[in-house]
Design a protein around this motif. Structure first.
Motif, PDB file in Angstrom:
ATOM      1  N   GLY A   1      57.362  -7.697 -10.247  1.00 39.59           N
ATOM      2  CA  GLY A   1      57.867  -6.997  -9.066  1.00 39.59           C
ATOM      3  C   GLY A   1      59.208  -7.529  -8.610  1.00 39.59           C
ATOM      4  O   GLY A   1      59.598  -8.643  -8.954  1.00 39.59           O
ATOM      5  N   THR A   2      59.912  -6.714  -7.830  1.00 39.67           N
ATOM      6  CA  THR A   2      61.281  -7.055  -7.445  1.00 39.67           C
ATOM      7  C   THR A   2      61.410  -7.185  -5.934  1.00 39.67           C
ATOM      8  O   THR A   2      60.714  -6.492  -5.188  1.00 39.67           O
TER       9      THR A   2
ATOM     10  N   GLU B   1      63.253  -9.437 -11.790  1.00 43.53           N
ATOM     11  CA  GLU B   1      61.829  -9.786 -11.715  1.00 43.53           C
ATOM     12  C   GLU B   1      61.501 -11.034 -12.540  1.00 43.53           C
ATOM     13  O   GLU B   1      62.050 -11.227 -13.631  1.00 43.53           O
TER      14      GLU B   1
ATOM     15  N   ASP C   1      63.687  -4.863 -14.470  1.00 40.54           N
ATOM     16  CA  ASP C   1      62.891  -3.636 -14.623  1.00 40.54           C
ATOM     17  C   ASP C   1      63.797  -2.436 -14.343  1.00 40.54           C
ATOM     18  O   ASP C   1      63.797  -1.880 -13.244  1.00 40.54           O
TER      19      ASP C   1
ATOM     20  N   VAL D   1      54.228  -4.806 -12.201  1.00 40.04           N
ATOM     21  CA  VAL D   1      53.621  -4.654 -10.880  1.00 40.04           C
ATOM     22  C   VAL D   1      54.565  -3.859  -9.997  1.00 40.04           C
ATOM     23  O   VAL D   1      55.772  -4.123  -9.986  1.00 40.04           O
TER      24      VAL D   1
ATOM     25  N   LYS E   1      60.423   4.769 -15.916  1.00 38.54           N
ATOM     26  CA  LYS E   1      60.330   3.321 -16.105  1.00 38.54           C
ATOM     27  C   LYS E   1      60.343   2.884 -17.564  1.00 38.54           C
ATOM     28  O   LYS E   1      60.751   1.762 -17.869  1.00 38.54           O
TER      29      LYS E   1
ATOM     30  N   GLU F   1      66.308  -4.034 -11.135  1.00 39.64           N
ATOM     31  CA  GLU F   1      65.237  -4.705 -10.378  1.00 39.64           C
ATOM     32  C   GLU F   1      65.000  -6.073 -11.004  1.00 39.64           C
ATOM     33  O   GLU F   1      64.344  -6.180 -12.044  1.00 39.64           O
TER      34      GLU F   1
ATOM     35  N   PHE G   1      52.121  -0.380 -13.766  1.00 40.02           N
ATOM     36  CA  PHE G   1      52.562   0.630 -14.734  1.00 40.02           C
ATOM     37  C   PHE G   1      52.991  -0.118 -15.985  1.00 40.02           C
ATOM     38  O   PHE G   1      52.928  -1.362 -16.014  1.00 40.02           O
TER      39      PHE G   1
HETATM   40 MN    MN Z   1      59.831  -3.303 -10.705  1.00 33.40          MN
END
Ligand code: MN
Length: 229
Positions: free
Chosen positions: A200-201, A82, A111, A31, A132, A80, A54
């Motif tokens: 997500g971070t 997560e 991430d 995310v 990524k 990151e 992604f």
């Molecule tokens: Mn991330």
């Protein structure tokens, strides 16, 4: 008799906490911008965006304690921290009220991002894949079964570099909580057992150098330690 014309790729897997069994990984979804303070630090308004996603290849996983060789084509490798959700069941058009049923367990993840390539991709309107989804871009700790953790909707998430606190937040600060992430993602793809979701971070992302050690710590999930070499 027929067979594969080259050796078949191995199934990627993660250790399971408290067991010798392993969690087989199918796909890795991530995310973008799921904490308001991180969205702001990246120059976006967190109130105006639905969740977006992604992917990374499953074989980009790096297990706890494994070294991360500084990747090519970047001078700005970012961490990151997560929360990672591991799915034990799949489905499409999953209601958020039904999403908990898909969750097999949770892990601490990182991430890793080639921020310079990501910035260029954003500027050029190009995909994020090479920013990524590079080799070893997904350090991930052991999977903790959900019957041991309970729902991971609060608890502290931190990242340290060489013992210095760089990210420090609470899982309750997610813009889209885990159940809603699963619901949204299941409207885009049919989710399947073995899928991982990096959720997500928070704020505080930054660069890491060769020789430094990153520690992601999520309350209840132990530590994920990765040294950059
Ligand atoms: Mn991330």
């Amino acid at each position: 008799m027929s067979g594969f014309v080259i050796p078949a790729p191995q199934v990627t897997s993660l250790p399971v906490h408290g067991s010798t069994d392993r969690f087989p990984v199918r796909r890795i979804f991530c995310v973008g911008r799921n904490y308001a303070d991180h969205a702001r630090e990246m120059g976006h308004d967190p109130d105006r965006e639905p969740p977006f996603f992604f992917t990374k290849p499953a074989d980009a996983l790096l297990t706890d304690g494994a070294a991360l060789a500084y990747p090519p084509a970047t001078g700005d490798l970012h961490f990151e921290a997560e929360l990672v959700v591991a799915l034990g069941a799949g489905g499409s058009q999953v209601a958020s009220t039904d999403a908990q049923r898909l969750i097999w367990g949770y892990a601490a993840g990182n991430d890793m991002t080639r921020r310079d390539l990501q910035a260029e991709a954003k500027r050029m309107g190009r995909p994020w894949d090479m920013a990524k989804g590079f080799d070893a871009s997904a350090p991930c700790g052991a999977v903790y079964p959900v019957d041991q953790t309970g729902p991971m909707d609060k608890g502290r998430i931190t990242l340290e570099v060489d013992g210095q606190l760089r990210q420090d937040a609470c899982l309750s600060q997610m813009i889209w909580p885990v159940a809603q992430i699963i619901a949204h993602l299941s409207r885009l793809v049919r989710l399947a057992p073995g899928d991982l979701i990096f959720t997500g971070t928070p704020a505080g992302v930054g660069a890491v150098q060769r020789g430094q050690t990153m520690t992601v710590r999520i309350e209840g999930l132990g530590d994920l330690v990765t040294q950059v070499t």
